[in-house]
Design a protein around this motif. Structure first.
Motif, short mmCIF file in Angstrom:
data_model
loop_
_atom_site.label_atom_id
_atom_site.label_comp_id
_atom_site.label_asym_id
_atom_site.label_seq_id
_atom_site.Cartn_x
_atom_site.Cartn_y
_atom_site.Cartn_z
N ALA A 76 0.78 -0.98 0.08
CA ALA A 76 0.05 -0.13 0.06
C ALA A 76 0.88 1.43 -0.27
O ALA A 76 0.27 2.02 -0.41
CB ALA A 76 -0.56 0.05 1.14
N LEU B 274 2.21 2.28 -3.61
CA LEU B 274 1.09 2.49 -4.40
C LEU B 274 -0.07 4.01 -3.48
O LEU B 274 -0.80 4.56 -4.14
CB LEU B 274 -0.25 1.72 -4.17
CG LEU B 274 0.07 0.85 -5.02
CD1 LEU B 274 -1.26 -0.80 -5.02
CD2 LEU B 274 0.69 0.39 -6.89
N ASP B 275 1.04 4.27 -2.44
CA ASP B 275 0.32 6.06 -1.52
C ASP B 275 0.54 6.98 -2.53
O ASP B 275 1.02 7.02 -2.99
CB ASP B 275 1.05 5.76 -0.26
CG ASP B 275 1.05 6.91 -0.09
OD1 ASP B 275 -0.83 6.74 -0.12
OD2 ASP B 275 1.62 7.62 1.51
N THR C 262 -1.18 6.98 -5.27
CA THR C 262 -1.09 6.85 -7.28
C THR C 262 -2.23 7.33 -7.40
O THR C 262 -2.69 7.06 -8.59
CB THR C 262 -0.15 5.31 -7.62
OG1 THR C 262 -1.01 4.15 -6.40
CG2 THR C 262 1.53 5.33 -7.49
N PRO D 75 -6.59 4.80 -7.19
CA PRO D 75 -7.03 3.72 -6.81
C PRO D 75 -7.34 3.65 -8.34
O PRO D 75 -7.04 1.92 -8.88
CB PRO D 75 -8.81 4.07 -6.56
CG PRO D 75 -8.64 5.89 -6.91
CD PRO D 75 -7.27 6.11 -6.35
N SER E 139 -3.82 1.81 -8.62
CA SER E 139 -4.04 0.43 -7.96
C SER E 139 -4.49 -0.88 -7.99
O SER E 139 -4.08 -1.20 -8.71
CB SER E 139 -4.32 0.99 -6.66
OG SER E 139 -3.75 1.96 -5.76
N THR F 241 -6.72 1.36 -0.97
CA THR F 241 -6.19 2.08 -1.75
C THR F 241 -7.16 2.50 -2.63
O THR F 241 -7.45 3.32 -3.52
CB THR F 241 -5.37 1.40 -2.83
OG1 THR F 241 -6.20 0.36 -2.84
CG2 THR F 241 -3.92 0.73 -2.33
#
Length: 477
Positions: free
Chosen positions: A355, A358-359, A361, A363, A366, A402
């Motif tokens: 996570a 992907l922070d 970025t 949804p 993700s 996410t």
């Protein structure tokens, strides 16, 4: 069928350089335990999920490292395997029962009769043959996860295509693109989507109508690709990818299989059972227990209508269930990976790390990242049910962190598993069926790669759509 099985076994031996799925998953269980000694333990706070009674969901930004954590015994991974089998028992029993009932359907001749009849009926023109059989085979995968059952039809499909001045690539394109699309968009497949929805805490068959729409879209893409190739080789046979292969022997038309009233009635009972379950799942919250009941009812009625000897029917059921042993073991062993990660209290640490990558970025990115992970995983674990138990316990809470809905996470799993089923070299079924059709693997890859690019582009667009507009198509949860 015997020769087909022999060729499939021979093809399996040819890929012996790659570890068997069970070996790979067992190795992952060991890796999971090793990681428990390396990765710091930690946990998220959890709260009851509003969309699934009895299920907890991760609270974002609540991860905390633990000062003290359990140290697993060296033999813990062995003790965890029976617990993994126990945790997955509901799905394992479903696999056995469905396998037994499908064997009864096959023995009755109903499935083969309707499929052979369809191939003969659609054989009048390339467009009708390709479109009709794509739809029929796709529906089999979409509803009950059919795939291996199509193997006996390969010789007749190849024969029909050769008779129509086409080639075996067209025949294999019909079979494998419909199989891949059916699995990737499935609405009631008990070996794929129902397992993933169960892990994600979603009602079974939820989002069915949108999945039907996706199924139609993807099937149209598959039709365009296969039909365009068929037209090209019709106009210039030298452009066939298998023009150098000799098909002068081994592809004679079999005797017609009568579609008797008994077989028609059996298929009507089967279709009614599927419809009844879908209705019950959506309106009465039915799940695996009720699905088992319906399948057993279909099996009993099939044996009665086909006038099977009770002892013979029992042996057929047991044989069909026994053939699902490998799939059942893969499910239990794959479930063990989560058991070990949970016992080591590191599964939340892994989720938090992914996570964090992907922070920021969004949804959409993700969701596409999940699709990439599932696609890569399928090359190593070609079992759809096994892959669900390996990846969904991580992808489901990751989706919560996410901003991705559970339905979208399940759809990413389906796309990653289904589409690559057409080409994964680690699948004995892929390699074996190509051998039956005398198609070199390299030539098959040349044909199917452009199709996969089209389908994955469409899949990416659909995932992004569900992220932003999922609430309008039943994909909000």
């Amino acid at each position: 069928m015997a020769s087909g099985t022999a060729k499939l076994d021979q093809a399996s031996k040819k890929k012996g350089w790659f570890p068997d799925s069970l070996v790979l998953i067992f190795s992952l269980i060991i890796v999971a335990q090793i990681l428990s000694y390396i990765i710091p333990s930690g946990e998220f706070e959890r709260t009851p999920a509003p969309f699934a009674a009895g299920r907890d969901m991760v609270v974002p930004n609540s991860y905390k490292a633990l000062e003290t954590a359990p140290t697993l015994d060296p033999w813990h991974f062995l003790a965890a395997i029976p617990r993994g089998l126990e945790a997955a028992q509901e799905i394992i029993f479903l696999v056995f029962l469905v396998g037994g009932v499908i064997a009864l359907l096959r023995t009755s001749g109903a499935i083969d009769a309707i499929l052979f009849r369809a191939v003969r009926t659609f054989g009048g023109s390339p467009a009708i043959l390709i479109g009709g059989t794509l739809t029929l085979f796709g529906l089999g995968a979409f509803t009950i996860g059919m795939g291996e059952e199509y193997m006996p039809l390969i010789p007749i499909l190849v024969t029909m295509c050769l008779a129509m001045k086409l080639d075996s690539i067209v025949a294999m394109g019909i079979l494998w693109s419909s199989y891949g699309v059916g699995w990737a968009t499935a609405g009631t497949n008990p070996f794929g989507v129902l397992i993933a929805q169960n892990i994600a805490g979603l009602p079974p068959t939820s989002g069915l109508w949108f999945r039907i729409a996706i199924f139609i879209l993807c099937l149209l893409v598959a039709f365009q690709h296969v039909y365009a190739y068929a037209r090209k080789i019709t106009q210039d046979p030298s452009k066939s990818l298998v023009a150098h292969v000799d098909y002068s022997e081994g592809f004679e038309l079999p005797s017609d299989i009568a579609f008797t009233w008994q077989r028609k009635l059996i298929m009507a009972v089967f279709g009614a059972g599927i419809i009844f379950f879908v209705y019950g799942a959506q309106n009465w919250h039915w799940y695996i227990g009720e699905l088992n009941t319906i399948f057993l009812g279909v099996g009993v009625l099939t044996a009665i209508i086909a006038r099977m000897d009770p002892n013979g029917a029992a042996k057929t059921f047991i044989k069909g269930a026994a053939e699902m042993t490998a799939a059942a073991l893969l499910i239990g062993f794959a479930r063990t990976i989560e058991v070990v990660l949970t016992d080591g209290v590191i599964i939340d640490t892994i989720i938090n790390a992914i996570a964090s990558l992907l922070d920021g970025t969004g949804p959409s990115v993700s969701a596409l990242g999940m699709l990439a992970v599932q696609t890569i995983t399928n090359f190593f674990i070609p079992s759809g049910s096994g892959q669900a138990f390996v990846t969904m316990p991580i992808m489901s809470p990751l989706a919560e962190l996410t901003g991705v809905s559970q339905q979208t996470a399940v759809l990413a799993y389906q796309f990653g598993d289904g589409f690559t089923n057409m080409v994964v070299p680690t699948s004995a079924l892929v390699v074996g069926t190509l051998a039956l059709g005398k198609i070199p693997y390299v030539q098959w890859v040349k044909f199917v790669t452009p199709l996969l690019i089209k389908l994955f582009a469409l899949a990416a667009a659909i995932l992004i759509f569900t992220v932003h507009f999922g609430e309008y198509v039943g994909f909000a949860n």
